[in-house]
Design an enzyme around this catalytic site. Structure first.
Site, short mmCIF file in Angstrom:
data_model
loop_
_atom_site.label_atom_id
_atom_site.label_comp_id
_atom_site.label_asym_id
_atom_site.label_seq_id
_atom_site.Cartn_x
_atom_site.Cartn_y
_atom_site.Cartn_z
N ARG A 285 -62.48 -67.71 28.84
CA ARG A 285 -62.39 -69.06 29.59
C ARG A 285 -60.87 -68.70 29.81
O ARG A 285 -59.95 -69.28 29.18
CB ARG A 285 -62.69 -70.13 28.62
CG ARG A 285 -62.57 -71.33 29.40
CD ARG A 285 -62.61 -72.57 28.39
NE ARG A 285 -61.16 -72.83 27.93
CZ ARG A 285 -60.82 -73.06 26.46
NH1 ARG A 285 -61.96 -73.38 25.59
NH2 ARG A 285 -59.79 -73.12 26.10
N HIS A 289 -60.28 -75.90 28.35
CA HIS A 289 -61.68 -76.14 28.03
C HIS A 289 -62.31 -77.11 29.35
O HIS A 289 -63.12 -76.93 29.70
CB HIS A 289 -61.54 -76.78 26.68
CG HIS A 289 -63.11 -77.58 26.52
ND1 HIS A 289 -64.29 -76.76 26.24
CD2 HIS A 289 -63.43 -78.77 26.52
CE1 HIS A 289 -65.40 -77.80 26.15
NE2 HIS A 289 -64.65 -78.79 25.99
N TYR A 298 -53.21 -73.74 21.27
CA TYR A 298 -53.95 -72.99 20.20
C TYR A 298 -54.29 -71.43 20.72
O TYR A 298 -54.92 -70.88 19.87
CB TYR A 298 -55.23 -73.70 20.00
CG TYR A 298 -55.99 -73.95 21.28
CD1 TYR A 298 -57.05 -72.96 21.62
CD2 TYR A 298 -56.02 -75.29 22.03
CE1 TYR A 298 -57.66 -73.00 22.97
CE2 TYR A 298 -56.84 -75.32 23.00
CZ TYR A 298 -57.47 -74.43 23.47
OH TYR A 298 -58.47 -74.62 24.61
C1 LIG Z 1 -73.19 -82.47 19.85
C2 LIG Z 1 -71.99 -82.47 20.49
N1 LIG Z 1 -70.93 -82.38 19.86
C3 LIG Z 1 -69.65 -82.10 20.04
C4 LIG Z 1 -69.32 -82.44 21.52
C5 LIG Z 1 -67.91 -82.21 21.90
N2 LIG Z 1 -67.68 -81.02 22.65
C6 LIG Z 1 -67.64 -80.78 23.93
S1 LIG Z 1 -67.27 -79.24 24.47
C7 LIG Z 1 -67.61 -78.42 22.83
C8 LIG Z 1 -67.45 -77.29 22.57
C9 LIG Z 1 -68.40 -76.52 23.08
O1 LIG Z 1 -67.77 -75.12 22.97
P1 LIG Z 1 -68.95 -73.80 23.60
O2 LIG Z 1 -70.30 -74.07 22.94
O3 LIG Z 1 -68.18 -72.63 23.31
O4 LIG Z 1 -68.85 -74.04 25.19
P2 LIG Z 1 -67.78 -73.97 25.98
O5 LIG Z 1 -67.13 -75.27 26.27
O6 LIG Z 1 -66.54 -72.93 25.48
O7 LIG Z 1 -68.14 -73.50 27.28
C10 LIG Z 1 -67.61 -79.45 22.09
C11 LIG Z 1 -67.50 -79.60 20.43
C12 LIG Z 1 -70.37 -82.48 22.26
N3 LIG Z 1 -70.37 -82.62 23.45
N4 LIG Z 1 -71.79 -82.62 21.91
#
Ligand SMILES: Cc1ncc(C[n+]2csc(CCOP(=O)(O)OP(=O)(O)O)c2C)c(N)n1
Ligand SMILES: [Mg+2]
Length: 391
Positions: A285, A289, A298
């Site tokens: 990425r 985020h 970080y």
């Molecule tokens: C069930 C849930 N827990 C926490 C969140 C908050 N949250 C949003 S994005 C994220 C990280 C996701 O990371 P990843 O699966 O690696 O996807 P990326 O954003 O890197 O594409 C979190 C913890 C959420 N949206 N849904």
């Protein structure tokens, strides 16, 4: 890129003598185009499956055009958020090849289940890129028909869509739509962080034991917001599949050709009745985020620079130039198209009408409900209480 069946892939499970296992010294990574733009004839996955593509010059140029367009539209959306025109944006920067490669590998009958970042897949499904911008501007409640485009709504609840996809894929089997070349399959997109969710692991179990025609497509972009990959797993993510009883493969997610090849093969295996598989698209990425995140808190600049050298678009451009498949005129024309489309996108976003607040009750149930009517009336009275005041 033309629709249909471009870039044939092979389903052979025997390793061909001339094929290369992985690339650039990494035995785990399926790669068909190096960061320097060198083509690799074929690559072999961990179970011996051989991957290759055979695109026409026109199709190679089409993939390049897709990559440039989705990056430009994404950059425009980020700019719109910075200018206060969107509430939030989750950029795909750096992940274009994983998304365009897999998105173009889908056949028209296949169903995709995205997260909130799959703007490149959405583009490949033929959906107007304005659609997600309405969502992030807060002027609609999620604006496309999943059945019309075979592309489900963006899902923000991490991992939830993998269960939706599993149920959908089980339905494909129940409807008798697998077992032939023109059968159906589904694909579920999720991130590296999502692999720690219960939902995703449950989806793996169900898809496996019901032999669902489903491809789990994990974009390992190395972070779940600020949490690095090493906080999610002690083994390469694709190896998790073995414990659930289906194949897993790690592909260079910055290589559009390899992403296409592994996805096409996995989808075709699924539609033929061979069950699910896991693809780990190893990528990065490049941006934040979302627009509410500051990645400099970080991660270090040298890490980002190392991935910059693996840019998914630069390598396709280098390849097209070296092979004389495209000239300066073509690259300029693609840039001009991207500029035009992003200006058009911006104009349309700024002109999106604001909905009446009470319309948020309109599409909760197809035929409404007494409780909802009551809530709508209450909310209307609340709004009316502001009339004539300065608030
Ligand atoms: C069930 C849930 N827990 C926490 C969140 C908050 N949250 C949003 S994005 C994220 C990280 C996701 O990371 P990843 O699966 O690696 O996807 P990326 O954003 O890197 O594409 C979190 C913890 C959420 N949206 N849904
Ligand atoms: Mg991630």
């Amino acid at each position: 890129m033309a629709k249909g069946d471009p870039g044939g892939t092979t389903r052979s499970r025997r390793a061909a003598p001339r094929s290369r296992k992985g690339a650039t010294g990494d035995p785990e990574l399926v790669q068909l185009l190096t960061p320097e733009g060198e083509r690799i004839d074929s690559a072999t996955g961990p179970d011996g499956t051989e991957y290759r593509v055979d695109f026409t010059d026109e199709e190679y140029r089409g993939l390049y055009r897709d990559l440039v367009l989705v990056r430009k539209l994404d950059a425009e959306a980020t700019a719109l958020q910075r200018q206060g025109e969107l509430g939030l944006w989750a950029s795909l920067l750096g992940q274009e090849a994983a998304q365009v490669g897999s998105g173009r590998a889908l056949r028209p009958q296949d169903m995709a289940f995205p997260t909130y970042r799959e703007h490149g897949v959405l583009y490949c499904r033929g959906i107007d890129p304005i659609m997600p911008l309405g969502l992030f501007r807060g002027v609609d409640q999620g604006g496309w028909d999943p059945n019309e485009f075979k592309f489900n709504m963006y899902t923000i609840v991490i991992g939830a869509q993998t269960l939706h996809a599993t149920g959908y894929a089980m339905g494909i089997t129940i409807d008798g739509k697998t077992g032939t070349d023109d059968g159906e399959a589904a694909i579920a997109y999720f991130g590296d962080g999502a692999t720690s969710q219960g939902d995703v692991n449950e989806a793996f179990v169900w898809a496996s034991v019901f032999n669902a025609p489903l491809v789990f497509f994990c974009q390992n972009n190395q972070y779940a917001i600020s949490e690095p990959l090493e906080r999610q797993t002690r083994v390469p993510l694709y190896q998790r599949a073995a414990g659930f009883g289906f194949p897993g493969v790690r592909v260079d997610g910055n290589d559009v050709l390899a992403s296409y090849a592994v996805t096409r093969t996995a989808l075709d295996n699924a539609r033929l009745g061979q069950g699910p598989s896991l693809i780990e698209a190893y990528t990065y990425r490049m941006g934040a985020h979302t627009t509410s995140d500051d990645p400099t808190r970080y991660r270090i600049a040298s890490e980002v620079e190392a991935w910059q050298a693996k840019d998914p678009i630069a390598r396709v451009k280098a390849f097209l130039e070296k092979q004389q498949i495209a000239d300066a005129g073509f690259f300029a024309e693609v840039d001009e198209q991207a500029r035009r489309e992003s200006v058009h996108l911006r104009e349309r976003v700024l002109n999106m009408p604001n909905p009446e607040p009470v319309t948020m009750f309109d599409h909760v149930y197809p035929n409404g409900s007494p409780l909802l009517d009551e809530q709508r009336a209450q909310f209307s009275r609340y709004l009316e209480s502001f009339e004539g005041s300065n608030h």
